[in-house]
Design an enzyme around this catalytic site. Structure first.
Site, PDB file in Angstrom:
ATOM      1  N   ASN A 268      28.782  64.654 -47.810  1.00 11.33           N
ATOM      2  CA  ASN A 268      27.855  63.781 -47.090  1.00 11.33           C
ATOM      3  C   ASN A 268      26.464  63.937 -47.694  1.00 11.33           C
ATOM      4  O   ASN A 268      26.067  65.043 -48.049  1.00 11.33           O
ATOM      5  CB  ASN A 268      27.818  64.191 -45.612  1.00 11.33           C
ATOM      6  CG  ASN A 268      26.883  63.323 -44.787  1.00 11.33           C
ATOM      7  OD1 ASN A 268      26.775  62.119 -45.016  1.00 11.33           O
ATOM      8  ND2 ASN A 268      26.199  63.932 -43.825  1.00 11.33           N
ATOM      9  N   THR A 269      25.757  62.824 -47.797  1.00 12.45           N
ATOM     10  CA  THR A 269      24.359  62.913 -48.214  1.00 12.45           C
ATOM     11  C   THR A 269      23.471  62.735 -46.990  1.00 12.45           C
ATOM     12  O   THR A 269      23.737  61.901 -46.133  1.00 12.45           O
ATOM     13  CB  THR A 269      24.028  61.894 -49.328  1.00 12.45           C
ATOM     14  OG1 THR A 269      22.619  61.905 -49.543  1.00 12.45           O
ATOM     15  CG2 THR A 269      24.464  60.485 -48.990  1.00 12.45           C
ATOM     16  N   HIS A 270      22.427  63.557 -46.912  1.00 10.18           N
ATOM     17  CA  HIS A 270      21.580  63.586 -45.705  1.00 10.18           C
ATOM     18  C   HIS A 270      20.104  63.605 -46.115  1.00 10.18           C
ATOM     19  O   HIS A 270      19.715  64.367 -47.000  1.00 10.18           O
ATOM     20  CB  HIS A 270      21.925  64.823 -44.875  1.00 10.18           C
ATOM     21  CG  HIS A 270      21.164  64.876 -43.594  1.00 10.18           C
ATOM     22  ND1 HIS A 270      21.462  64.049 -42.527  1.00 10.18           N
ATOM     23  CD2 HIS A 270      20.095  65.611 -43.217  1.00 10.18           C
ATOM     24  CE1 HIS A 270      20.614  64.295 -41.545  1.00 10.18           C
ATOM     25  NE2 HIS A 270      19.780  65.240 -41.937  1.00 10.18           N
TER      26      HIS A 270
ATOM     27  N   ASP B 138      26.279  67.977 -39.679  1.00 11.47           N
ATOM     28  CA  ASP B 138      25.541  68.335 -40.902  1.00 11.47           C
ATOM     29  C   ASP B 138      25.450  69.846 -41.092  1.00 11.47           C
ATOM     30  O   ASP B 138      24.420  70.365 -41.529  1.00 11.47           O
ATOM     31  CB  ASP B 138      24.142  67.701 -40.881  1.00 11.47           C
ATOM     32  CG  ASP B 138      24.201  66.190 -40.850  1.00 11.47           C
ATOM     33  OD1 ASP B 138      25.097  65.624 -41.506  1.00 11.47           O
ATOM     34  OD2 ASP B 138      23.371  65.560 -40.171  1.00 11.47           O
TER      35      ASP B 138
HETATM   36  C1  GAR Z   1      20.679  57.660 -46.553  1.00  9.10           C
HETATM   37  O1  GAR Z   1      19.379  58.149 -46.572  1.00  9.10           O
HETATM   38  C2  GAR Z   1      21.625  58.712 -45.985  1.00  9.10           C
HETATM   39  O2  GAR Z   1      21.284  59.991 -46.333  1.00  9.10           O
HETATM   40  C3  GAR Z   1      21.447  58.497 -44.525  1.00  9.10           C
HETATM   41  O3  GAR Z   1      21.464  57.106 -44.386  1.00  9.10           O
HETATM   42  C4  GAR Z   1      20.825  56.537 -45.534  1.00  9.10           C
HETATM   43  C5  GAR Z   1      21.686  55.412 -46.043  1.00  9.10           C
HETATM   44  O4  GAR Z   1      20.963  54.580 -46.893  1.00  9.10           O
HETATM   45  N1  GAR Z   1      22.476  59.154 -43.796  1.00  9.10           N
HETATM   46  C6  GAR Z   1      22.249  59.827 -42.666  1.00  9.10           C
HETATM   47  O5  GAR Z   1      21.161  59.875 -42.122  1.00  9.10           O
HETATM   48  C7  GAR Z   1      23.465  60.500 -42.081  1.00  9.10           C
HETATM   49  N2  GAR Z   1      23.077  61.427 -41.077  1.00  9.10           N
HETATM   50  P1  GAR Z   1      21.686  53.465 -47.750  1.00  9.10           P
HETATM   51  O6  GAR Z   1      22.637  52.737 -46.819  1.00  9.10           O
HETATM   52  O7  GAR Z   1      20.593  52.574 -48.238  1.00  9.10           O
HETATM   53  O8  GAR Z   1      22.400  54.167 -48.873  1.00  9.10           O
END
Ligand code: GAR
Length: 198
Positions: free
Chosen positions: A106-108, A144
């Site tokens: 997961n990216t956070h 997370d």
């Molecule tokens: C990203 O910043 C990701 O890390 C976050 O949503 C965004 C998606 O952006 N995820 C979270 O906050 C999960 N807890 P995107 O749809 O433009 O790639």
């Protein structure tokens, strides 16, 4: 070649960066499918790259478990080696995490364990943090809380609002995410052996 499924909920800008990276000659992973929990705008990126996609709308299921069972079924069709949560704004039920663990990352948009959850950027600003960051982690059954694979600090600027700060974090996330996928694919990074240095 590592096969990757990407799950999204929103605009999918990080997904797009991953699609572009995977399209480059020599990249050791390929995106085989993109899934979403709603009619996410980011599904368009999959179409642009000729990658199949599916939607399992959370709202159509009676419980997280039932939604997860359908999601799991869709993922199994593609037999990915790795699942990337790239802005999936939904907790996976334990049945799905346990079925795929540790092959889900997961990216956070925060420097975990600081500011976990759905509002990592907003929470950093509300706390008056002078720096936050981006993290890529292995997904476990917490929020997370899994082992950290990569992370980097991003400064909070005095004039930042949630949007400006998030837009500065995202390029860092993209770089970290692409590098994690590359290192998993080459075997440099062993997800099963990842532990949490906290
Ligand atoms: C990203 O910043 C990701 O890390 C976050 O949503 C965004 C998606 O952006 N995820 C979270 O906050 C999960 N807890 P995107 O749809 O433009 O790639």
């Amino acid at each position: 070649m590592l096969s990757v499924a990407v799950l999204i909920s929103g605009a999918g800008s990080n997904l797009r960066a991953l699609l572009e990276a995977a399209d480059a000659p020599g990249f050791p992973a390929r995106i085989v499918v993109v899934g979403a929990d709603r009619e996410a705008d980011g599904l368009q990126h999959a179409e642009d790259f000729g990658i199949p996609s599916f939607t399992v709308p959370y709202a159509r299921f009676a419980s997280r478990e039932e939604w997860g069972a359908e999601l799991d079924g869709q993922l199994r069709v593609w037999r990915p080696d790795l699942i990337v949560l790239s802005g999936l704004m939904r907790l996976l039920p334990p049945s799905v995490v346990d079925a795929w663990s540790p092959r889900i990352v997961n990216t956070h948009p925060a420097y975990l364990p600081e500011f976990p959850g759905a509002h990592g950027v907003r929470d950093a600003l509300a706390a008056g943090a002078v720096q936050t960051g981006a993290s890529v982690i292995v997904v476990d059954n917490g929020v997370d809380s899994g082992p950290i694979l990569a992370q980097e600090r991003v400064p909070v600027l005095p004039d930042d609002d949630e949007h400006t700060l998030h837009e500065r974090i995202k390029p860092v996330e993209r770089r970290l995410l692409i590098d994690v996928v590359r290192r998993v694919a080459t075997g440099e990074l062993d997800l099963a052996g990842a532990s949490t240095p906290r």
